[in-house]
Design an enzyme around this catalytic site. Structure first.
Site, mmCIF file in Angstrom:
data_model
loop_
_atom_site.group_PDB
_atom_site.id
_atom_site.type_symbol
_atom_site.label_atom_id
_atom_site.label_comp_id
_atom_site.label_asym_id
_atom_site.label_seq_id
_atom_site.Cartn_x
_atom_site.Cartn_y
_atom_site.Cartn_z
ATOM 1 C CD GLU A 63 40.617 -16.192 25.345
ATOM 2 O OE1 GLU A 63 40.688 -17.125 26.158
ATOM 3 O OE2 GLU A 63 41.487 -15.302 25.279
ATOM 4 C CG ASP B 218 41.787 -15.520 20.258
ATOM 5 O OD1 ASP B 218 41.469 -15.005 21.340
ATOM 6 O OD2 ASP B 218 41.593 -14.968 19.159
HETATM 7 C C1 GLC Z 1 38.054 -10.697 18.112
HETATM 8 C C2 GLC Z 1 37.885 -9.964 16.801
HETATM 9 C C3 GLC Z 1 38.392 -10.788 15.660
HETATM 10 C C4 GLC Z 1 39.796 -11.272 15.917
HETATM 11 C C5 GLC Z 1 39.922 -11.886 17.283
HETATM 12 C C6 GLC Z 1 41.364 -12.144 17.611
HETATM 13 O O1 GLC Z 1 37.206 -11.790 18.107
HETATM 14 O O2 GLC Z 1 36.538 -9.628 16.633
HETATM 15 O O3 GLC Z 1 38.346 -10.040 14.490
HETATM 16 O O4 GLC Z 1 40.185 -12.205 14.964
HETATM 17 O O5 GLC Z 1 39.379 -11.063 18.269
HETATM 18 O O6 GLC Z 1 41.571 -12.400 18.926
#
Ligand code: GLC
Length: 479
Positions: free
Chosen positions: A286, A460
């Site tokens: 990712e 994510d």
């Molecule tokens: C990145 C940020 C984190 C957030 C995430 C969401 O990792 O550092 O704070 O939760 O992106 O995609």
């Protein structure tokens, strides 16, 4: 054709289809590393809240900073400048903060609405636990009590440690270390249509999105310590796949003189060890938002050659091909968000790395794959993986968080967005072109939520669902 309750078509149309599809994940085990943090979230609901921030400083200074486009937050005005830039364009962004006491103090003085699990690996751990995977082994270099409490408390979600030379898998809440620090990022979410003024300019947010000011504590080192590192081949053997992320959190230089090169070398070793006893191990990266161009380049040169799938948003792929020298294409993507350009960029990336099987791009209006013609999964199978992903994305956007499978009913009730037919026909036409004869292009329009409760972590969530579905279907093609 549908009969006896068996779904014969290739779409996920009902909650029942969803459950059946997710059921197939129960024999998947995954390793996740590295970035987990706490997200302190502030939701801007009114323009006045932004105006108050602006009023604390000299407007001309902020305007100057917007032009300079700071890539590190060293002063609150750097933050305000990049926040306004994000709000003006509606684009998501993440900028790291200097590890500085007075800056931290200023950020601590702002009022946050909520604290929740953050970081790619933190968010993905909880989502996959909810999707009932057989086993999730989630590693993060620091695990404080506060952080451990944010993991879902379920038997399938475990943290790896080494005790008396043996690998031990226990729940995060049974594995935290009293003295570990907690990394807290500040997330600023904004709605569509928020109005404020900067100098003579009136700014109205074109869409809901978020800006992240991420902390970079010197104490947080990106590594798997020697004892556990030795166990990586064993872990690799226990799982079908891995999702890696967080490389964007590596610093160029640490107080003790160590550099990013030191940590990238270790990261490469980790991947090789994971694969050592499992040649079928599939790895997803990712990518995440990376302001520092050197760092971006190192991820491209040293990590991408070892992985199979990559997940990115539009801005991230634009920035990536910029490093390859395609500055015009990068600008076009950022300015016009055309899917044709995104596909061209994805093709550049896929052609550069033979090891890559799939490029997955998630954007406001669609999720897309570019793969090779010889990918064992049919286009319909690939499409289903994205359908599940978009249902999860809309559930998360609408509810802010997905805490159980029933929440997916919410996502399912949200229709595809208004550009759905247009996007599908653009892609169908592209597919007929000679230059794409050797590729598979698959797109699923988003189920776009009008007033999302929260946007952070949607990408994510999409990547986790799409990749695990991909691995689950791929399993039947492994000889
Ligand atoms: C990145 C940020 C984190 C957030 C995430 C969401 O990792 O550092 O704070 O939760 O992106 O995609």
């Amino acid at each position: 054709m549908e009969g006896n309750g068996v779904v014969m078509n290739n779409e996920i149309n009902s909650y029942n289809d969803c459950l059946k599809y997710i059921n197939s994940f129960s024999d998947i085990a995954i390793f996740l590393a590295y970035n987990v943090n706490v997200d302190a979230i502030k939701f801007f609901k009114k323009g006045e809240e932004v105006q108050e921030l602006i009023n604390q400083f000299d407007e001309d200074e902020i305007i100057k900073k917007i032009k300079e486009y700071p890539r590190v937050i060293a002063h609150p005005t750097d933050f305000i400048a990049r926040l306004i830039y994000s709000m003006k364009t509606g684009k998501p962004s993440e900028v790291s903060m200097l590890d500085d006491e007075s800056l931290n103090k200023w950020f601590n003085g702002l009022k946050y609405d909520e604290e929740r699990m953050g970081g790619q690996i933190g968010i993905i751990s909880n989502i996959l636990s909810m999707l009932n995977l057989k086993r999730i082994i989630a590693y993060t270099p620091i695990l404080s009590k506060k952080q451990a409490e944010m993991f879902v408390d379920k038997e399938n979600l475990l943290y790896p440690s080494v005790v008396n030379g043996n690998l031990l898998l226990k729940k995060p809440i049974e594995s935290y270390r009293e003295d570990d620090p907690t990394k807290i990022n500040r997330i600023f979410e904004y709605k569509k249509g928020i109005e404020f003024k900067l100098g003579d300019e009136k700014i109205i947010t074109p869409q809901a999105n978020r800006f992240i000011a991420s902390s970079r504590p010197d104490a947080l080192r990106f590594e798997i310590k020697e004892e556990l590192k030795k166990k990586l081949p064993e872990i690799g053997e226990m799982v079908d796949c891995a999702i890696l992320s967080g490389y964007h959190g590596i610093k160029e230089k640490y107080n003790d003189g160590k550099t990013d090169d030191y940590y990238f070398k270790k990261a490469e070793e980790d991947i090789k060890l994971l694969k050592e006893k499992n040649k079928n191990l599939k790895i997803h990266l990712e990518f995440a938002s990376i302001q520092n161009i050197n760092l971006r380049k190192k991820i491209m040169d040293r990590i991408i050659p070892h992985i199979h799938c990559i997940g990115m948003d539009e801005t991230e792929i634009a920035n990536l091909i910029h490093v390859y020298g395609y500055s015009k294409l990068c600008e076009d993507i950022i300015k016009n968000s055309k899917i044709e350009d995104i596909i061209t960029a994805s093709k550049i990336l896929l052609d550069k790395h033979e090891n890559l099987e799939l490029i997955q791009i998630h954007s406001m209006y669609y999720i897309m794959y570019l793969g090779r013609k010889n990918n064992p999964l049919s286009e319909d199978e690939l499409k289903r993986t994205l359908e599940l992903a978009t249902i999860l994305a809309s559930s998360k956007a609408k509810l802010g968080n997905i805490s159980n499978i029933e929440d997916l009913k919410t996502g399912l009730s949200i229709p595809y967005n208004k550009y759905s037919d247009l996007l599908t026909s653009i892609v169908e036409n592209l597919k007929k072109k000679e230059e794409y004869a050797d590729y598979k292009i698959v797109i699923v329009p988003s189920r776009l939520v009008k007033n999302p409760k929260s946007t952070v972590g949607i990408g994510d969530t999409i990547s986790a669902a799409a990749f695990v579905s991909y691995v689950s279907i791929s399993k039947k093609y492994i000889p």
